[in-house]
Scaffold this motif. Structure first.
Motif, short mmCIF file in Angstrom:
data_model
loop_
_atom_site.label_atom_id
_atom_site.label_comp_id
_atom_site.label_asym_id
_atom_site.label_seq_id
_atom_site.Cartn_x
_atom_site.Cartn_y
_atom_site.Cartn_z
N GLY A 9 59.59 44.57 44.56
CA GLY A 9 59.53 43.00 44.82
C GLY A 9 60.23 42.76 46.26
N GLY A 34 55.45 43.43 43.72
CA GLY A 34 55.46 41.97 44.08
C GLY A 34 54.73 41.00 42.91
N SER A 35 54.95 41.64 41.43
CA SER A 35 54.24 40.89 40.59
C SER A 35 55.43 40.30 39.68
N SER A 38 59.25 37.58 42.52
CA SER A 38 58.72 37.16 43.79
C SER A 38 57.45 36.52 43.79
N TYR A 39 56.57 36.69 42.63
CA TYR A 39 55.16 36.31 42.61
C TYR A 39 55.32 34.68 42.22
N ALA A 40 56.45 34.44 41.48
CA ALA A 40 56.58 33.27 40.99
C ALA A 40 57.22 32.29 41.89
N ARG A 145 54.88 34.98 48.68
CA ARG A 145 53.75 36.01 48.57
C ARG A 145 53.37 36.73 50.03
N VAL A 148 55.83 39.37 50.74
CA VAL A 148 55.59 40.34 49.97
C VAL A 148 54.44 41.43 50.78
N GLU A 273 47.56 27.06 39.30
CA GLU A 273 48.14 28.23 38.58
C GLU A 273 49.49 27.74 38.07
N THR A 275 53.00 29.77 36.40
CA THR A 275 53.30 31.02 36.19
C THR A 275 54.75 30.88 35.80
N ARG A 277 58.26 33.50 35.03
CA ARG A 277 59.03 34.88 35.39
C ARG A 277 60.45 34.54 34.99
#
Ligand code: GLY
Length: 342
Positions: A9, A34-35, A38-40, A145, A148, A273, A275, A277
């Motif tokens: 991340g 990165g999922s 960090s993705y959210a 993103r 990342v 989207e 999300t 997390r």
């Protein structure tokens, strides 16, 4: 040194980048870089907006890390959105919450500009019915993103899977850095309390000029625009719950309802989207950065609501620790006893 980092991340990759810059031999282990959080993340670099009572130490760290961001972002080639942040309250009770937050900033010595409704609307004509607020000039944002992607490019093929993923301290010649966010491997898992956050990404022809953080009838939300883009991130729920990593109808509904009161043009935005997390919370909301009771195992974890902001500072602290043994007591993971310790 040879360093194996578990977790790609923003925090793990920032640690990797810093260690590579300092000439160390680095591998990063992650099946899905990165999922995680960090993705959210919305990407707010927001020490003032996140400041709260009892968290003075955290605010100090956040301010220190904010000062590292211009160089860090320049190195990555990622732009920082520097138009500041508006902190607004919708009703009188919300303005009281804003005032409480400003009182925290007074204690922390952080400056702000208190603004009446007319002045807030002059700065952000897209605001709806709001009662008052303030301008936080130093609270900025980045696109996590993009961060990342830039870090992955720099770290290159050192990122991948390995047989020993999830096991710490397997090789005495290698330091292992654990940066796996809300899911730490045993025996460290009890040091983290996952705090669920749902965020919504929308596209709009009428984005706000700058980040808006709001209290709206008791709900806390933020609306974060991107530079030169029609993407806006709306966040976030803060839920101490387990269960599948999926947004709830109630959480998303409350968040969007509050956001559209604060920025009415969001009614016309397209949802692209949603999300969910987990944030990596700790018992005192300070991160876990430094040695553990296991020789050669270092934590870079527990950044809770400030993972993006704290990443360059955590990277420096971890690299300093690996090189010199230095430890910052306030974030030393050994301040907590692990459940497994008895
Ligand atoms: N830093 C914002 C959040 O955690 O929702």
């Amino acid at each position: 040194m040879r360093v194996r980092i578990l977790g790609a991340g923003i925090v793990g990759l920032s640690v990797a980048d810093e260690l590579i810059r300092r000439g160390h031999e680095v591998t990063v282990v992650d099946p899905a870089p990165g999922s995680g959080a960090s993705y959210a993340a919305a990407g707010m670099l927001s020490p003032a907006g996140e400041a709260w009572y009892g968290e003075e130490e955290l605010t100090r760290r956040c301010l220190t890390s904010l000062a590292l961001w211009p160089d860090f972002a320049a190195r990555l080639g990622v732009p920082v959105h520097t138009r500041g942040t508006l902190l607004v309250g919708v009703d009188a009770g919300d303005v009281q919450q804003v005032e409480r937050q400003l009182a925290v900033l007074d204690l922390a010595g952080v400056s702000y500009e208190r603004l009446v409704r007319r002045e807030l609307l002059a700065r952000e004509p897209g605001l709806g019915r709001i009662a008052g607020g303030a301008f936080l000039a130093e609270d900025h944002s980045v696109d996590p993103r993009a961060v990342v992607v830039a870090l992955l490019e720099r770290v290159g093929d050192r990122v991948g899977l390995d047989e020993s993923a999830g096991r710490a301290g397997v090789d005495t010649n290698t330091v292992t850095v654990i940066a796996t966010g809300a899911q730490l491997p045993a025996p460290y898992s009890s040091l983290i309390r996952p705090v669920r956050g749902d965020v919504v990404r929308v596209r709009t022809q009428e984005p706000v000029e700058r980040t808006v953080r709001a209290w709206a009838h008791g709900e806390q939300i933020y609306v974060v625009p991107r530079i030169d883009s029609d993407e806006v991130v709306i966040g976030a729920t803060t839920e101490e719950r387990d269960g599948p990593l999926l947004p709830t109808v109630e959480g998303v509904w409350r968040m969007l309802d509050s956001a559209r009161r604060v920025v009415p043009a969001l009614d016309r935005a397209s949802v692209v989207e949603v999300t969910s997390r987990d944030r990596p919370g700790t018992a005192d909301n300070l991160p876990l950065v430094g040695p553990t009771h296991e020789p050669g195992v270092v934590l870079a974890a527990g950044a809770y609501r400030n993972g993006v902001l704290l990443a360059p500072l955590i990277a420096q602290l971890v690299a300093d620790h690996i090189e010199t043994g230095s430890v910052e007591p306030a974030v030393d993971p050994r301040r907590f006893r692990m459940k497994e310790d008895g």
